[in-house]
Design a protein around this motif. Structure first.
Motif, PDB file in Angstrom:
ATOM      1  N   UNK A 147       0.834  -1.208   0.000  1.00  0.00           N
ATOM      2  CA  UNK A 147       0.000   0.000   0.000  1.00  0.00           C
ATOM      3  C   UNK A 147       0.869   1.259   0.000  1.00  0.00           C
ATOM      4  N   UNK A 148       0.390   2.289  -0.677  1.00  0.00           N
ATOM      5  CA  UNK A 148       1.178   3.495  -0.854  1.00  0.00           C
ATOM      6  C   UNK A 148       0.668   4.644   0.007  1.00  0.00           C
ATOM      7  N   UNK A 149       1.544   5.602   0.251  1.00  0.00           N
ATOM      8  CA  UNK A 149       1.182   6.771   1.049  1.00  0.00           C
ATOM      9  C   UNK A 149       0.139   7.608   0.322  1.00  0.00           C
ATOM     10  N   UNK A 150      -0.716   8.276   1.097  1.00  0.00           N
ATOM     11  CA  UNK A 150      -1.761   9.112   0.507  1.00  0.00           C
ATOM     12  C   UNK A 150      -1.166  10.191  -0.384  1.00  0.00           C
ATOM     13  N   UNK A 151      -0.035  10.752   0.002  1.00  0.00           N
ATOM     14  CA  UNK A 151       0.588  11.818  -0.780  1.00  0.00           C
ATOM     15  C   UNK A 151       1.022  11.309  -2.154  1.00  0.00           C
ATOM     16  N   UNK A 152       1.533  10.090  -2.210  1.00  0.00           N
ATOM     17  CA  UNK A 152       1.939   9.492  -3.488  1.00  0.00           C
ATOM     18  C   UNK A 152       0.737   9.287  -4.389  1.00  0.00           C
ATOM     19  N   UNK A 153      -0.363   8.781  -3.819  1.00  0.00           N
ATOM     20  CA  UNK A 153      -1.584   8.546  -4.583  1.00  0.00           C
ATOM     21  C   UNK A 153      -2.161   9.867  -5.093  1.00  0.00           C
ATOM     22  N   UNK A 154      -2.146  10.890  -4.233  1.00  0.00           N
ATOM     23  CA  UNK A 154      -2.699  12.193  -4.621  1.00  0.00           C
ATOM     24  C   UNK A 154      -1.883  12.814  -5.753  1.00  0.00           C
ATOM     25  N   UNK A 155      -0.563  12.737  -5.648  1.00  0.00           N
ATOM     26  CA  UNK A 155       0.283  13.302  -6.694  1.00  0.00           C
ATOM     27  C   UNK A 155       0.068  12.565  -8.014  1.00  0.00           C
ATOM     28  N   UNK A 156      -0.050  11.251  -7.951  1.00  0.00           N
ATOM     29  CA  UNK A 156      -0.256  10.447  -9.153  1.00  0.00           C
ATOM     30  C   UNK A 156      -1.579  10.824  -9.827  1.00  0.00           C
ATOM     31  N   UNK A 157      -2.631  10.979  -9.044  1.00  0.00           N
ATOM     32  CA  UNK A 157      -3.920  11.380  -9.598  1.00  0.00           C
ATOM     33  C   UNK A 157      -3.844  12.783 -10.200  1.00  0.00           C
ATOM     34  N   UNK A 158      -3.171  13.692  -9.523  1.00  0.00           N
ATOM     35  CA  UNK A 158      -3.056  15.065 -10.028  1.00  0.00           C
ATOM     36  C   UNK A 158      -2.328  15.100 -11.371  1.00  0.00           C
ATOM     37  N   UNK A 159      -1.302  14.264 -11.535  1.00  0.00           N
ATOM     38  CA  UNK A 159      -0.595  14.214 -12.818  1.00  0.00           C
ATOM     39  C   UNK A 159      -1.528  13.684 -13.905  1.00  0.00           C
ATOM     40  N   UNK A 160      -2.344  12.704 -13.560  1.00  0.00           N
ATOM     41  CA  UNK A 160      -3.339  12.207 -14.515  1.00  0.00           C
ATOM     42  C   UNK A 160      -4.239  13.355 -14.972  1.00  0.00           C
ATOM     43  N   UNK A 161      -4.754  14.116 -14.034  1.00  0.00           N
ATOM     44  CA  UNK A 161      -5.668  15.208 -14.386  1.00  0.00           C
ATOM     45  C   UNK A 161      -4.957  16.289 -15.199  1.00  0.00           C
ATOM     46  N   UNK A 162      -3.723  16.634 -14.830  1.00  0.00           N
ATOM     47  CA  UNK A 162      -2.984  17.654 -15.567  1.00  0.00           C
ATOM     48  C   UNK A 162      -2.678  17.203 -16.999  1.00  0.00           C
ATOM     49  N   UNK A 163      -2.709  15.901 -17.241  1.00  0.00           N
ATOM     50  CA  UNK A 163      -2.477  15.386 -18.584  1.00  0.00           C
ATOM     51  C   UNK A 163      -3.637  15.704 -19.517  1.00  0.00           C
ATOM     52  N   UNK A 164      -4.837  15.817 -18.961  1.00  0.00           N
ATOM     53  CA  UNK A 164      -6.029  15.975 -19.807  1.00  0.00           C
ATOM     54  C   UNK A 164      -6.819  17.261 -19.548  1.00  0.00           C
ATOM     55  N   UNK A 165      -6.515  17.961 -18.466  1.00  0.00           N
ATOM     56  CA  UNK A 165      -7.255  19.179 -18.119  1.00  0.00           C
ATOM     57  C   UNK A 165      -6.296  20.355 -18.152  1.00  0.00           C
ATOM     58  N   UNK A 166      -6.626  21.432 -18.889  1.00  0.00           N
ATOM     59  CA  UNK A 166      -5.697  22.564 -18.983  1.00  0.00           C
ATOM     60  C   UNK A 166      -5.558  23.318 -17.678  1.00  0.00           C
ATOM     61  N   UNK A 167      -4.359  23.837 -17.443  1.00  0.00           N
ATOM     62  CA  UNK A 167      -4.114  24.716 -16.304  1.00  0.00           C
ATOM     63  C   UNK A 167      -4.802  26.052 -16.558  1.00  0.00           C
ATOM     64  N   UNK A 168      -5.375  26.614 -15.506  1.00  0.00           N
ATOM     65  CA  UNK A 168      -6.067  27.888 -15.661  1.00  0.00           C
ATOM     66  C   UNK A 168      -5.544  28.891 -14.633  1.00  0.00           C
ATOM     67  N   UNK A 169      -5.636  30.152 -14.970  1.00  0.00           N
ATOM     68  CA  UNK A 169      -5.181  31.210 -14.096  1.00  0.00           C
ATOM     69  C   UNK A 169      -6.253  31.621 -13.108  1.00  0.00           C
ATOM     70  N   UNK A 170      -5.967  32.699 -12.373  1.00  0.00           N
ATOM     71  CA  UNK A 170      -6.866  33.137 -11.308  1.00  0.00           C
ATOM     72  C   UNK A 170      -8.244  33.525 -11.827  1.00  0.00           C
ATOM     73  N   UNK A 171      -8.315  34.045 -13.051  1.00  0.00           N
ATOM     74  CA  UNK A 171      -9.595  34.449 -13.634  1.00  0.00           C
ATOM     75  C   UNK A 171     -10.138  33.377 -14.571  1.00  0.00           C
ATOM     76  N   UNK A 172      -9.618  32.168 -14.421  1.00  0.00           N
ATOM     77  CA  UNK A 172     -10.107  31.013 -15.176  1.00  0.00           C
ATOM     78  C   UNK A 172      -9.679  31.038 -16.647  1.00  0.00           C
ATOM     79  N   UNK A 173      -8.704  31.906 -16.983  1.00  0.00           N
ATOM     80  CA  UNK A 173      -8.236  31.913 -18.364  1.00  0.00           C
ATOM     81  C   UNK A 173      -7.182  30.818 -18.530  1.00  0.00           C
ATOM     82  N   UNK A 174      -7.135  30.247 -19.739  1.00  0.00           N
ATOM     83  CA  UNK A 174      -6.124  29.231 -20.014  1.00  0.00           C
ATOM     84  C   UNK A 174      -4.768  29.911 -20.165  1.00  0.00           C
ATOM     85  N   UNK A 175      -3.791  29.394 -19.451  1.00  0.00           N
ATOM     86  CA  UNK A 175      -2.429  29.919 -19.550  1.00  0.00           C
ATOM     87  C   UNK A 175      -1.648  28.996 -20.478  1.00  0.00           C
TER      88      UNK A 175
END
Length: 311
Positions: A147-175
């Motif tokens: 079993x893996x640490x929660x932090x490892x699982x969270x980081x892995x999931x976040x990388x998955x999301x960043x692969x398919x969801x664009x990063x956005x700025x404070x006003x929700x604009x795509x950077x």
């Protein structure tokens, strides 16, 4: 069948970025051992140490490059055909390349990336809410030998999301400079507004885009069907519509195609290759193929011919 050995790390907390793949291909062609010398790679690629290690990871899990003797890297046949000097898309400008890279990411049998395998194949909830998914991933991880640490699982999931969801700025604009991965252009994951999570708090919800994919070529789908068939049912002459749509690692799951769309696409196969025949009756719906050995490079070349995989 035993559970595969999942991968949770190696990306060094970075998703693959826009310029990375062409940059890595050029570097590997010039010096197959560049990535084995981190200091030289940092200078040549203009990246930090962790980014260099991340890039080495991504070119391998996307099957653009593979290990060679002496801790070097060499381009795979796929990498050379698409990104090489006379490649089909050396500068990553065609969405067909993005669909193919997405397929390569999701089609590892022995050491699949856990988040990709779990979320594309086994996660049944209609929405992707971070806290809910992390709870589900944590439950799944408890079934593993280690079993893996929660932090490892969270980081892995976040990388998955960043692969398919664009990063956005404070006003929700795509950077654009900060878009984590070119695969965001596929539009596979969409923002679905605010939802109440399992803790009773509001949180951003996402969902898979399960609509027809207008830029997915018939050749790309044919390549994926052949690859899936060869790895999962190499001795079978037929595969059912259900297997191709909802089977673990199937094209329908990986590309998030609805059953009607997959049916329509399969029915077109024999128009493009007479060795395929889609049969539909009251008792069954299945795809039959006459020959079992297709040349992957021919299917990849066909993928770029531009015929769209829908009616």
């Amino acid at each position: 069948m035993s559970e595969p050995v999942y991968r949770f790390s190696g990306h060094e907390s970075f998703s693959c970025r826009y310029a990375w793949i062409p940059k890595a291909v050029e570097a590997i062609q010039n010096d197959p051992f560049l990535f084995s010398n981190i200091d030289d790679a940092m200078v040549q690629l203009g990246l930090g140490k962790n980014m260099v290690q991340s890039l080495r990871f991504w070119v391998q899990v996307m099957r653009v490059a593979q290990p060679s003797s002496g801790n070097g890297l060499q381009l795979t046949d796929f990498g050379m055909q698409v990104f090489g000097p006379s490649g089909l898309d050396p500068y990553l400008e065609d969405n067909t390349t993005l669909w193919l890279l997405h397929w390569q990411l999701c089609s590892h049998d022995e050491n699949p990336l856990f988040a990709w395998h779990f979320l594309f194949n086994r996660y049944q909830e209609p929405e992707i809410v971070r806290s809910n998914v992390l709870e589900a991933i944590e439950r799944e991880s408890l079934k593993l030998a280690r079993p893996l640490a929660k932090a490892t699982l969270a980081q892995h999931f976040d990388i998955f999301m960043h692969t398919y969801v664009p990063t956005r700025g404070a006003k929700n604009e795509i950077l654009e400079d900060n878009l984590d991965c070119p695969l965001v252009e596929l539009g596979l994951i969409e923002n679905n507004g605010q939802k109440i999570n399992w803790q009773g708090k509001q949180e951003i919800a996402y969902c898979f885009n399960r609509e027809p994919k207008p830029d997915l070529s018939i050749g790309t789908l044919l390549y994926a069907v052949d690859d899936y068939w060869r790895r999962h049912k190499p001795d079978e002459e037929t595969l059912s519509l259900s297997e191709l749509t909802t089977g673990n690692g199937s094209p329908g799951q990986v590309f998030k195609l609805p059953e009607d769309e997959m049916r329509s696409c399969l029915a077109q196969f024999n128009e493009w290759d007479e060795d395929f025949e889609y049969k539909e009756s009251a008792m069954f719906e299945q795809l039959k193929r006459v020959k079992k050995e297709y040349v992957a490079s021919d299917l990849i070349a066909f993928a770029y011919e531009g015929e769209v995989a829908n009616a």
